[in-house]
Design an enzyme around this catalytic site. Structure first.
Site, PDB file in Angstrom:
ATOM      1  N   HIS A 240      -4.691  -1.196   1.502  1.00  0.00           N
ATOM      2  CA  HIS A 240      -3.775  -0.044   1.437  1.00  0.00           C
ATOM      3  C   HIS A 240      -2.519  -0.267   2.292  1.00  0.00           C
ATOM      4  CE1 HIS A 240      -7.119   2.333  -0.196  1.00  0.00           C
ATOM      5  NE2 HIS A 240      -7.859   1.929   0.809  1.00  0.00           N
TER       6      HIS A 240
HETATM    7  C1  BDR Z   1      -5.931   4.893   4.362  1.00  0.00           C
HETATM    8  O1  BDR Z   1      -7.022   5.399   5.108  1.00  0.00           O
HETATM    9  C2  BDR Z   1      -7.331   4.546   6.166  1.00  0.00           C
HETATM   10  O2  BDR Z   1      -8.712   4.481   6.351  1.00  0.00           O
HETATM   11  C3  BDR Z   1      -6.686   3.220   5.837  1.00  0.00           C
HETATM   12  O3  BDR Z   1      -6.357   2.514   7.022  1.00  0.00           O
HETATM   13  C4  BDR Z   1      -5.470   3.609   5.057  1.00  0.00           C
HETATM   14  O4  BDR Z   1      -4.378   3.879   5.896  1.00  0.00           O
HETATM   15  C5  BDR Z   1      -6.353   4.704   2.933  1.00  0.00           C
HETATM   16  O5  BDR Z   1      -6.738   5.924   2.370  1.00  0.00           O
END
Ligand code: BDR
Ligand code: CA
Length: 316
Positions: A240
């Site tokens: 992500h």
């Molecule tokens: C986001 O949630 C976090 O757990 C990850 O680091 C990312 O920023 C994804 O939904």
């Protein structure tokens, strides 16, 4: 000239990989990290940020600690995805460097106002610090160059509730302030990040180089891959936070659409849901560009290539 950025973060496995990608990318100059609660409590986020910078021989980059709590919601910080430490199986030594004494919100305001229009901020955790900066110093919104936010799920389902993505779910009120601030925003939601799937084969490929960086990538990604394998049929783990950097290092891979996007803060089943007005029913001007699609495999290949380069460079 490289793009000057500050990453606002709650490391976090994929957060740590985003710093490494920034450090591996000549298009980017990482000016600082600011930390927030999110995946972990803020003290752990700060320690992790300092440790990862040290691992990458980048401890000259300042780290400022920020918000301990979301604006309205209770603290979330759970070990579910990123492990107790926030960094999976990686065991990094206690960092030698310390965070600067200034609070992240004041640091962000000072840095951005010192050179209006120069600094881009990349929030890859809950938006608490950014919302506080907007509220504390009204000139912040005009002076920051842009925000590139990892957060939200526009057409895609949520990963924290059926309708909400983690970063927005944890502090939806902050997201509401940020989305309506007038700051130029690019949103990198799950719609795009769920297409950027790193695999065990990618991790092994990086580990053909024997280096602490390659080893770290493996140690953080192994439990993350286990989590995705147990909970999804994606065939890999979503990178992500690193995908935010595609806006600077490979913008051609992203499909962006200008949209009016809002966030539900009314507290029902859709709390934290990010919804776009695709047919301009509300007749409101677009408030952000949204990455609705990405050439995911190409981005992962670029990520792997840059991790190999960084691994070769940093050998002890
Ligand atoms: C986001 O949630 C976090 O757990 C990850 O680091 C990312 O920023 C994804 O939904
Ligand atoms: Ca994150």
């Amino acid at each position: 000239m490289p793009h000057r950025i500050i990453i606002d973060t709650d490391p976090g496995i994929d957060d740590a990989l985003a710093f490494l990608l920034a450090l591996a990318s000549p298009e980017v100059q990482l000016e600082a990290l600011t930390t927030t609660q999110g995946n972990v409590v803020v003290e752990t986020a700060t320690r992790n940020a300092l440790s990862v910078l040290e691992l990458a021989h980048a401890s000259q980059i300042p780290v400022a600690q920020g918000s301990m709590f979301p604006l309205v919601q209770p603290l979330y910080a759970s070990a579910a995805v990123h492990g107790e430490s926030g960094l999976g199986n990686a065991v990094l030594p206690e960092p030698k460097a310390q965070a600067i004494s200034q609070h992240a919100v004041d640091f962000l305001i000072e840095k951005v106002l010192a050179e209006p229009g120069e600094i881009s901020v990349f929030p890859i955790g809950p938006l608490s610090n950014i919302a506080l900066a907007i509220r504390k110093e009204p000139r912040f919104a005009k002076a920051v160059k842009q925000l590139v936010i990892m957060g939200g799920a526009v057409r895609e389902g949520g990963n924290m509730s059926p309708l909400a993505e983690f970063n927005i779910y944890v502090d939806p009120h902050a997201a509401h302030i940020v989305f309506h601030s007038g700051i130029p925003i690019t949103l990198i939601p799950l719609d795009a990040t769920h297409k950027c799937l790193v695999t065990r084969a990618d991790v092994e490929h990086i580990n053909e180089v024997k280096s602490p960086i390659a080893r770290f990538v493996k140690d953080v990604l192994t439990p993350y891959l286990d989590f995705y394998e147990a909970n999804t049929d994606f065939g890999g783990s979503a990178l992500h936070d690193p995908l935010t950097l595609a806006t600077l290092i490979a913008p051609e891979l992203l499909t962006l659409q200008e949209l009016y996007v809002d966030v539900d803060i009314h507290g029902g089943v859709s709390m934290g849901n990010t919804f776009a007005d695709f047919y301009q029913i509300a007749r409101k001007p677009a408030n952000m560009k949204v990455a609705l699609d990405v050439q995911g495999r190409k981005f992962i290949e670029l990520f792997v290539e840059r991790m190999i380069q960084l691994s070769r460079k940093i050998q002890d």
